[in-house]
Design an enzyme around this catalytic site. Structure first.
Site, PDB file in Angstrom:
ATOM      1  N   ASP A  24       0.875  -1.162   0.000  1.00 29.03           N
ATOM      2  CA  ASP A  24       0.000   0.000   0.000  1.00 29.03           C
ATOM      3  C   ASP A  24       0.921   1.223   0.000  1.00 29.03           C
ATOM      4  O   ASP A  24       2.082   1.111   0.398  1.00 29.03           O
ATOM      5  CB  ASP A  24      -0.883  -0.024   1.247  1.00 29.03           C
ATOM      6  CG  ASP A  24      -1.777   1.195   1.336  1.00 29.03           C
ATOM      7  OD1 ASP A  24      -2.361   1.569   0.314  1.00 29.03           O
ATOM      8  OD2 ASP A  24      -1.869   1.767   2.439  1.00 29.03           O
ATOM      9  N   ASP A  34      -1.357  -1.002   6.386  1.00 29.22           N
ATOM     10  CA  ASP A  34      -1.402  -0.513   7.769  1.00 29.22           C
ATOM     11  C   ASP A  34      -2.273  -1.383   8.662  1.00 29.22           C
ATOM     12  O   ASP A  34      -2.383  -1.128   9.851  1.00 29.22           O
ATOM     13  CB  ASP A  34      -1.880   0.943   7.823  1.00 29.22           C
ATOM     14  CG  ASP A  34      -3.262   1.130   7.199  1.00 29.22           C
ATOM     15  OD1 ASP A  34      -3.971   0.115   7.017  1.00 29.22           O
ATOM     16  OD2 ASP A  34      -3.632   2.272   6.908  1.00 29.22           O
ATOM     17  N   ASP A  80      -6.796  -1.940   5.017  1.00 32.87           N
ATOM     18  CA  ASP A  80      -6.488  -2.907   3.965  1.00 32.87           C
ATOM     19  C   ASP A  80      -6.805  -4.345   4.368  1.00 32.87           C
ATOM     20  O   ASP A  80      -6.208  -5.284   3.856  1.00 32.87           O
ATOM     21  CB  ASP A  80      -4.999  -2.806   3.600  1.00 32.87           C
ATOM     22  CG  ASP A  80      -4.638  -1.418   3.086  1.00 32.87           C
ATOM     23  OD1 ASP A  80      -5.230  -0.996   2.090  1.00 32.87           O
ATOM     24  OD2 ASP A  80      -3.774  -0.780   3.694  1.00 32.87           O
TER      25      ASP A  80
END
Length: 618
Positions: A320, A513, A517
């Site tokens: 990410d 994190d 996600d």
């Protein structure tokens, strides 16, 4: 050493002295075996007892049974010729030395991890009615006020309501750099208060605190076994009965045709000593235990041997962007005014966003730096998905994206693609310019990507940011692929596509994190949450948790996992190879009981020594 280990060491020394004394006695008559019985029972009575007890409980084929059968049998060979009395005692003596060494190695590993994870607080200073008393952390309720003095551990998660200090977070993150905290900031349990006195309002019960979750994670990591561990368990289940049957056949079949019962029984007993699977049964779990402990020491929590095994096989890492490779802190990067100065454009944008606490709004206000006179600001409207419309000194100011400019009738230039979020500004329908807001890369993100690529790992970034922002970050970091402007469902689809491309048994890891996600973390072969200090969602959702905010820890996690798996494979092949060779030599009468001792206990000691290398993996 523990009291039990000291007692065993004393028994070994006494047994060795009795063995030497028995060997030195010149008597060679039929009762010679009696000279060796004191030494044998001194060092081996517990092995005999465990063998009998396990047989009574239906657990026949284990190392205690093999050692008891082989050594008692060695005494019984006196009925067929010269008994191997010294050899029998020495086998048991050396076996106990190996067990002592193995117990010490496991204890050392456990103590190392325990000292590393020595997070559990002994007490909490509970403030009630102006008085402070020491209580069990489990007796503190949410909303209570606790006092944390310098040098004390923070016993429960909470928020600082008075005081400021520095915290030592090394036990959680592996980092020695202290973390400063002030009023209003959250503090996780398990950290050590270094300087000032803190008054903290408790936000979570002890069972739900960061320290409790981490302790539970580490304690239960051994329950999630890797394929190698499961293989050894299944292997021992069938291997031990097989070698016992093989020893019986070796003792019975050849002498029926060739004679020499005593010699063949001795070979069968030697065969049993060689076959003991201690090296595999002990060293493989110890390797994973050491690897998980070595990773924990660096603030990398791996939830089990199965995840370590998968991490070692990772050939694709998907990141990410925001908060993972970048700091998640937005700053004004560029100002492009039209018909006014940069200062005037920035002031208009800051005034427009002065009522909002959005990250982009904060970045504009921070860039302005001075005090904003909100008396100039009138009616404000938030236009969902487009921006804001505000009255400033009687003028209508619009600040937002291109769609808002079209609605305002402001002619927006086409060539405003930039590496960041673009805030367009229009005044009374006239385009006034744009400001680029950019997220900053973490200091070690580029190094992290470089290290992963050195290990042959493909790196991919998924982001909801604009294509320009994503591609700019990818170029700077040296990523192999980037996919931008993705919604959460789009990220899952991209991961699905990448999973289909996996070849040669590789694995895909997703790094995020752990909060926004969750769908992608659960879909990847290995879900990795980073920057998870105090984050319940990260600790719960991911398979691997990096407790600090450094992407470079991911390369360390892969390195530790690969080293651990390499140690496991070394031990498996070494133990099986030596045993297969010595078993074959024993069956043909080429080797005796002394080499059998090395093939059993010696291999176990070497395998355990090798396994302890995993604890120091870096």
């Amino acid at each position: 050493m523990t009291r039990k280990q000291k007692t065993m060491l004393f028994r070994i020394i006494i047994g060795a002295v009795l063995l030497i004394a028995a060997v030195l006695v010149p008597y060679t008559g039929p009762w010679r075996f009696a000279l060796f019985l004191p030494a044998y029972f001194t060092v081996g009575w517990d092995v005999l007892w465990r063998a009998v007890r396990n047989i009574a409980h239906g657990q026949v084929f284990d190392e205690n049974f093999l050692m008891a059968l082989a050594t008692v049998g060695a005494f019984c060979t006196g009925f067929f010729g010269e008994g191997e009395y010294p050899e029998a005692v020495f086998v048991m003596l050396f076996y106990q030395v190996g067990e002592l060494f193995q117990g010490y190695a496991v204890g050392k590993s456990r103590r190392s991890i325990s000292s590393l994870m020595d997070l559990r607080p002994d007490y909490a200073n509970l403030e009630t009615g102006g008085e402070v008393e020491e209580v069990d952390p489990e007796d503190v309720a949410v909303g209570d006020i606790i006092v944390v003095k310098p040098g004390e551990k923070i016993p429960l998660d909470g928020t600082v309501i008075e005081g400021s200090s520095s915290l030592n977070t090394a036990a959680l993150t592996g980092e020695s750099m202290p973390r400063s905290v002030d009023v209003g900031e959250s503090v996780p349990s398990g950290c050590v208060n270094l300087s000032g006195v803190l008054r903290v309002r408790v936000e979570k019960e002890f069972g739900e605190s960061t320290v409790a979750k981490i302790l539970d994670l580490v304690e239960n990591a051994s329950s999630k076994k890797a394929r190698a561990e499961n293989f050894i368990t299944r292997f021992a289940r069938y291997y031990t009965p097989a070698v016992v049957i093989g020893a019986v056949l070796l003792a019975v079949i050849p002498p029926l045709f060739m004679g020499g019962w005593g010699a063949w029984i001795q070979r069968a007993l030697t065969f049993l000593v060689v076959s003991c699977p201690c090296a595999l049964v002990i060293s493989v779990p110890l390797s994973f235990f050491g690897g998980i402990g070595g990773a924990s020491r660096q603030g990398i929590l791996i939830k089990g041997g199965n995840y370590m095994e998968a991490l070692a096989a990772v050939d694709t890492v998907v990141f990410d962007k925001t908060g993972t490779l970048t700091q998640g802190v937005f700053q004004v990067a560029e100002i492009h005014p039209v018909g006014m100065t940069e200062k005037e454009l920035l002031e208009l944008a800051a005034l427009s966003e002065s009522w909002s606490d959005h990250p982009i709004s904060r970045s504009l206000k921070e860039a302005w730096g001075g005090e904003l006179d909100r008396a100039h600001v009138g009616e404000a409207k938030e236009l969902s998905g487009r921006g804001v419309q505000v009255q400033v000194d009687g003028r209508t100011v619009c600040a937002g994206n291109r769609r808002l400019m079209d609605e305002a009738g402001a002619e927006c230039p086409e060539d405003t693609a930039a590496a960041g979020t673009i805030v367009h500004v229009a005044v009374d329908g006239t385009y006034a310019g744009y400001i680029v807001i950019a997220d900053q890369l973490k200091p070690d993100s580029k190094e992290a990507i470089s290290r992963l690529k050195e290990r042959g790992i493909k790196t991919v970034m998924l982001t909801g940011d604009s294509k320009a922002a994503g591609e700019s970050a990818a170029r700077e970091l040296g990523l192999d692929e980037v996919h931008a402007e993705l919604m959460p469902a789009g990220k899952v689809d991209r991961v699905e596509e990448l999973l289909k491309k996996e070849q040669r048994g590789g694995r895909l890891a997703f790094v995020g994190d752990g909060i926004n996600d969750a769908p992608v973390l659960s879909r990847a072969d290995v879900g990795i949450a980073m920057g998870a200090l105090g984050s319940d969602a990260a600790i719960e959702a991911a398979d691997v948790v990096l407790m600090d905010d450094k992407p470079s820890k991911l390369s360390a996690a892969v390195r530790i996992s690969r080293k651990t798996i390499a140690i496991v494979k070394e031990n498996i092949w070494f133990a099986l190879g030596v045993k297969a060779l010595v078993l074959a030599l024993t069956a043909f009468g080429i080797t005796g009981m002394w080499l059998a001792v090395f093939a059993d206990v010696g291999v176990m000691v070497l395998a355990v020594l090798n396994a302890t290398r995993a604890l120091g993996a870096k």
